[in-house]
Scaffold this motif. Structure first.
Motif, PDB file in Angstrom:
ATOM      1  N   HIS A  15       0.315  -1.236  -0.024  1.00 42.70           N
ATOM      2  CA  HIS A  15      -0.309   0.172   0.476  1.00 42.70           C
ATOM      3  C   HIS A  15       0.696   1.018  -0.551  1.00 42.70           C
ATOM      4  O   HIS A  15       1.960   1.071   0.448  1.00 42.70           O
ATOM      5  CB  HIS A  15      -0.875  -0.009   1.060  1.00 42.70           C
ATOM      6  CG  HIS A  15      -2.574  -0.690   1.562  1.00 42.70           C
ATOM      7  ND1 HIS A  15      -2.916  -1.115   1.498  1.00 42.70           N
ATOM      8  CD2 HIS A  15      -1.908  -2.728   1.087  1.00 42.70           C
ATOM      9  CE1 HIS A  15      -4.135  -2.126   1.043  1.00 42.70           C
ATOM     10  NE2 HIS A  15      -3.230  -3.007   0.972  1.00 42.70           N
ATOM     11  N   GLY A  16       0.308   2.213  -0.567  1.00 45.18           N
ATOM     12  CA  GLY A  16       1.088   3.456  -0.370  1.00 45.18           C
ATOM     13  C   GLY A  16       0.363   5.072  -0.886  1.00 45.18           C
ATOM     14  O   GLY A  16      -0.656   4.586  -1.803  1.00 45.18           O
ATOM     15  N   SER A  17       0.957   5.841  -1.027  1.00 48.92           N
ATOM     16  CA  SER A  17       0.156   7.190  -1.641  1.00 48.92           C
ATOM     17  C   SER A  17       1.401   7.612  -2.761  1.00 48.92           C
ATOM     18  O   SER A  17       2.857   8.256  -2.470  1.00 48.92           O
ATOM     19  CB  SER A  17      -0.096   7.959  -0.186  1.00 48.92           C
ATOM     20  OG  SER A  17      -0.163   9.421  -0.860  1.00 48.92           O
ATOM     21  N   ASN A  78       4.293   7.566   9.178  1.00 53.94           N
ATOM     22  CA  ASN A  78       3.178   8.626   8.583  1.00 53.94           C
ATOM     23  C   ASN A  78       2.784   8.254   6.829  1.00 53.94           C
ATOM     24  O   ASN A  78       4.227   8.861   7.113  1.00 53.94           O
ATOM     25  CB  ASN A  78       3.538  10.183   9.033  1.00 53.94           C
ATOM     26  CG  ASN A  78       3.276  11.523   8.226  1.00 53.94           C
ATOM     27  OD1 ASN A  78       2.283  10.688   7.346  1.00 53.94           O
ATOM     28  ND2 ASN A  78       3.530  12.054   8.104  1.00 53.94           N
ATOM     29  N   PRO A  79       2.140   7.738   6.607  1.00 50.77           N
ATOM     30  CA  PRO A  79       1.989   7.504   5.294  1.00 50.77           C
ATOM     31  C   PRO A  79       2.758   8.891   4.430  1.00 50.77           C
ATOM     32  O   PRO A  79       3.194   7.907   3.437  1.00 50.77           O
ATOM     33  CB  PRO A  79       0.265   7.330   4.995  1.00 50.77           C
ATOM     34  CG  PRO A  79      -0.342   7.445   6.269  1.00 50.77           C
ATOM     35  CD  PRO A  79       0.731   7.809   7.039  1.00 50.77           C
ATOM     36  N   SER A  80       2.755   9.934   4.425  1.00 52.42           N
ATOM     37  CA  SER A  80       2.638  10.753   3.327  1.00 52.42           C
ATOM     38  C   SER A  80       4.298  11.367   4.440  1.00 52.42           C
ATOM     39  O   SER A  80       5.007  11.881   3.806  1.00 52.42           O
ATOM     40  CB  SER A  80       2.437  12.445   3.679  1.00 52.42           C
ATOM     41  OG  SER A  80       2.339  12.299   4.910  1.00 52.42           O
ATOM     42  N   HIS A  81       5.454  10.922   4.733  1.00 52.12           N
ATOM     43  CA  HIS A  81       6.534  11.218   5.362  1.00 52.12           C
ATOM     44  C   HIS A  81       7.057  10.064   4.126  1.00 52.12           C
ATOM     45  O   HIS A  81       7.084   8.534   4.154  1.00 52.12           O
ATOM     46  CB  HIS A  81       6.683  10.482   6.946  1.00 52.12           C
ATOM     47  CG  HIS A  81       7.621  11.293   7.027  1.00 52.12           C
ATOM     48  ND1 HIS A  81       8.750  11.042   7.544  1.00 52.12           N
ATOM     49  CD2 HIS A  81       8.043  12.627   7.800  1.00 52.12           C
ATOM     50  CE1 HIS A  81      10.151  11.753   7.508  1.00 52.12           C
ATOM     51  NE2 HIS A  81       9.311  12.835   8.341  1.00 52.12           N
ATOM     52  N   HIS A  84       8.338   6.875   6.348  1.00 57.62           N
ATOM     53  CA  HIS A  84       7.343   5.487   5.974  1.00 57.62           C
ATOM     54  C   HIS A  84       7.877   4.397   4.799  1.00 57.62           C
ATOM     55  O   HIS A  84       7.885   3.863   4.187  1.00 57.62           O
ATOM     56  CB  HIS A  84       6.269   6.371   6.103  1.00 57.62           C
ATOM     57  CG  HIS A  84       4.881   5.138   6.161  1.00 57.62           C
ATOM     58  ND1 HIS A  84       4.443   4.736   6.850  1.00 57.62           N
ATOM     59  CD2 HIS A  84       4.174   4.595   5.379  1.00 57.62           C
ATOM     60  CE1 HIS A  84       3.448   3.972   6.494  1.00 57.62           C
ATOM     61  NE2 HIS A  84       3.209   3.402   5.228  1.00 57.62           N
ATOM     62  N   MET A  85       7.188   5.447   3.972  1.00 58.90           N
ATOM     63  CA  MET A  85       7.893   4.630   2.128  1.00 58.90           C
ATOM     64  C   MET A  85       8.757   4.462   2.218  1.00 58.90           C
ATOM     65  O   MET A  85       8.796   3.307   1.319  1.00 58.90           O
ATOM     66  CB  MET A  85       7.363   5.821   1.190  1.00 58.90           C
ATOM     67  CG  MET A  85       6.116   6.082   0.934  1.00 58.90           C
ATOM     68  SD  MET A  85       6.064   8.466  -0.136  1.00 58.90           S
ATOM     69  CE  MET A  85       5.781   6.766  -1.032  1.00 58.90           C
ATOM     70  N   LYS A  88       8.796   1.202   4.130  1.00 53.23           N
ATOM     71  CA  LYS A  88       7.683   0.352   3.109  1.00 53.23           C
ATOM     72  C   LYS A  88       8.090  -0.390   2.265  1.00 53.23           C
ATOM     73  O   LYS A  88       8.048  -1.595   1.778  1.00 53.23           O
ATOM     74  CB  LYS A  88       6.324   0.141   2.909  1.00 53.23           C
ATOM     75  CG  LYS A  88       5.770   0.048   2.884  1.00 53.23           C
ATOM     76  CD  LYS A  88       4.501   0.173   3.150  1.00 53.23           C
ATOM     77  CE  LYS A  88       4.206   1.945   2.541  1.00 53.23           C
ATOM     78  NZ  LYS A  88       3.326   2.138   2.427  1.00 53.23           N
ATOM     79  N   ASP A 150      -4.726   4.399  -6.170  1.00 55.76           N
ATOM     80  CA  ASP A 150      -4.212   4.827  -5.198  1.00 55.76           C
ATOM     81  C   ASP A 150      -4.652   5.683  -4.331  1.00 55.76           C
ATOM     82  O   ASP A 150      -5.445   6.467  -3.794  1.00 55.76           O
ATOM     83  CB  ASP A 150      -3.220   6.506  -5.690  1.00 55.76           C
ATOM     84  CG  ASP A 150      -2.331   7.122  -3.879  1.00 55.76           C
ATOM     85  OD1 ASP A 150      -2.603   6.879  -3.325  1.00 55.76           O
ATOM     86  OD2 ASP A 150      -1.672   8.020  -4.710  1.00 55.76           O
ATOM     87  N   CYS A 152      -4.241   6.485  -1.086  1.00 55.41           N
ATOM     88  CA  CYS A 152      -4.121   8.098   0.195  1.00 55.41           C
ATOM     89  C   CYS A 152      -4.035   9.305  -0.126  1.00 55.41           C
ATOM     90  O   CYS A 152      -3.682  10.114  -0.426  1.00 55.41           O
ATOM     91  CB  CYS A 152      -3.014   7.443   1.062  1.00 55.41           C
ATOM     92  SG  CYS A 152      -3.048   5.971   1.770  1.00 55.41           S
TER      93      CYS A 152
END
Length: 424
Positions: A15-17, A78-81, A84-85, A88, A150, A152
């Motif tokens: 998963h991701g944004s 934080n998914p937008s950091h 984090h990306m 992952k 997407d 997020c």
């Protein structure tokens, strides 16, 4: 992992944004301020798996290690950091590297080709696996890739087709993987920055699916993708479940899609085309199809049948349009003498009909407000097909009479979140 060679992972979702708004100044070539502590043996095993995953160039081993040793802080959650990306993607890449039996990969979003994430682990791994001419110990059995929307993205509000998907970029990351057979997208809309189109006959995938998507008005993008397959066996394109952001509807060029599919008639086995609610009557029953595109490119002397077609799912008017022929009136089969049973491919085994008895289309799709009444009795043609099929198509199974299968429809712009057509 004590015995990484025993990993039996078959399906993985990442998963991701696309929105990276925090941590853009972080440099993974340097260790984190407070790295996660591992036992010496575990640290050595982790380094070995990083090398096994192919991260051996330059400072890659250290950078991937630093991504994985980040402390469990708010940044990592934080998914937008960027942290984090990076974590992952690095974890996903290592799981893939120790999972030789992996068959299915679902990737929500893993970065743009020119963004801050372009050198992240999973993107790097896919690029290398896609261009490597010799076998590598991972991704050799991956046969299906799913590109969900997407989740997020700020554009994914759950109501409109407003996620501009970089579909060319994603396909170019994976099209040469040796076992890849199927790629699927959902909730896609046109994007003028989708990347470079994959070259014709350059991709190993033979099953291409776009569901709950709307590329209306930009069918050339769809055709570039279909033509990228070396041998297209299955194609799915459905519109419906969301609303058009500008309101109203955009007309699908059915002629363009059918002409593209004609080029694949020697291999195509399954076709699911549920777009009829966005097709104008003028194209199906008027002369707009001739105006949109000439008949150039179709050799009348070639075999006119789809040789391998086994399964066909179409709107009832689309079916007649395809069977009767496209182009000017003079090129179409005569309405009075027209018979479906004599025009459908002899190889056809399953016919799924959408929207029998439903009124076609929307008056707003008819150019210059000129209404084109059908010059065919579609229901009578379908009834005759059932009555006559045993003479030429005895093995044909037909769905869509009882119960009727509704056509896919877009959500009206005035609807609310509880509208029954809304797809989630």
């Amino acid at each position: 992992m004590e015995n990484p060679e025993l990993a039996d992972l078959r399906h993985l979702e990442v998963h991701g944004s696309r929105n990276v708004s925090d941590g853009l100044n972080i440099d993974f070539n340097k260790p984190p301020d407070e790295p996660r502590q591992l036992e010496p043996d575990d640290l050595e095993r982790l380094k070995a798996i990083i090398r096994r995953a192919g991260f051996i160039e330059g400072n890659e081993p250290q950078a991937v290690l630093h991504m994985l040793l980040q402390p469990r802080t708010r940044d990592l959650l934080n998914p937008s950091h960027l942290c984090h990306m990076a974590f992952k993607q690095a974890l996903a890449a290592l799981l893939i590297a120790i999972s030789p039996k992996l068959e299915t990969l679902a990737i929500f979003h893993i970065g743009e080709p020119s963004s801050k994430t372009k050198d992240f682990a999973l993107l790097t791994m896919l690029r290398r696996a896609n261009r490597t001419p010799y076998p590598i110990p991972y991704l050799q059995n991956l046969n299906r890739i799913i590109f969900p929307p997407d989740e997020c993205s700020s554009g994914n509000d759950g109501f409109y087709y407003n996620i501009a998907e970089d579909y060319y970029h994603r396909l170019n990351l994976v099209r040469r993987l040796p076992a890849l057979m199927s790629v699927s997208f959902s909730l896609v809309s046109w994007n003028n920055e989708a990347g470079l189109p994959p070259p014709p006959k350059s991709a190993n995938y033979s099953d291409i699916s776009f569901t709950h998507s709307n590329l209306a008005g930009n069918e050339s993008d769809m055709c570039h993708i279909l033509d990228s397959s070396k041998a297209l066996h299955k194609s799915t394109y459905t519109i419906g479940g969301r609303a058009y952001p500008e309101g109203g509807k955009v007309s699908v060029s059915l002629t363009s899609i059918i002409r593209c599919l004609w080029r694949h008639r020697h291999h195509l086995e399954e076709l699911d085309l549920d777009v009829e609610d966005n097709v104008s009557w003028g194209e199906i029953y008027g002369n707009e199809s001739f105006k949109l595109e000439s008949t150039e490119g179709i050799d009348r002397d070639e075999d006119i049948e789809y040789e391998e077609l086994r399964s066909l799912s179409l709107g009832v008017h689309t079916l007649c349009f395809l069977a009767r022929g496209i182009g000017p009136y003079s090129d179409r089969l005569d309405a009075k003498a027209f018979s479906l049973v004599h025009t459908l491919p002899a190889s056809l085994r399953n016919l799924r009909l959408y929207g029998k008895g439903e009124k076609l289309g929307d008056p707003t799709l008819n150019l210059k407000d000129h209404w084109h009444e059908p010059n065919l009795d579609v229901d009578a043609l379908l009834e005759n097909l059932v009555a006559e099929k045993d003479t030429r198509l005895p093995l044909l199974r037909i769905e869509g009479f009882d119960p009727v299968i509704p056509r896919a429809k877009e959500v009206p712009e005035y609807a609310d979140e509880d509208h029954p057509l809304l797809w989630k």
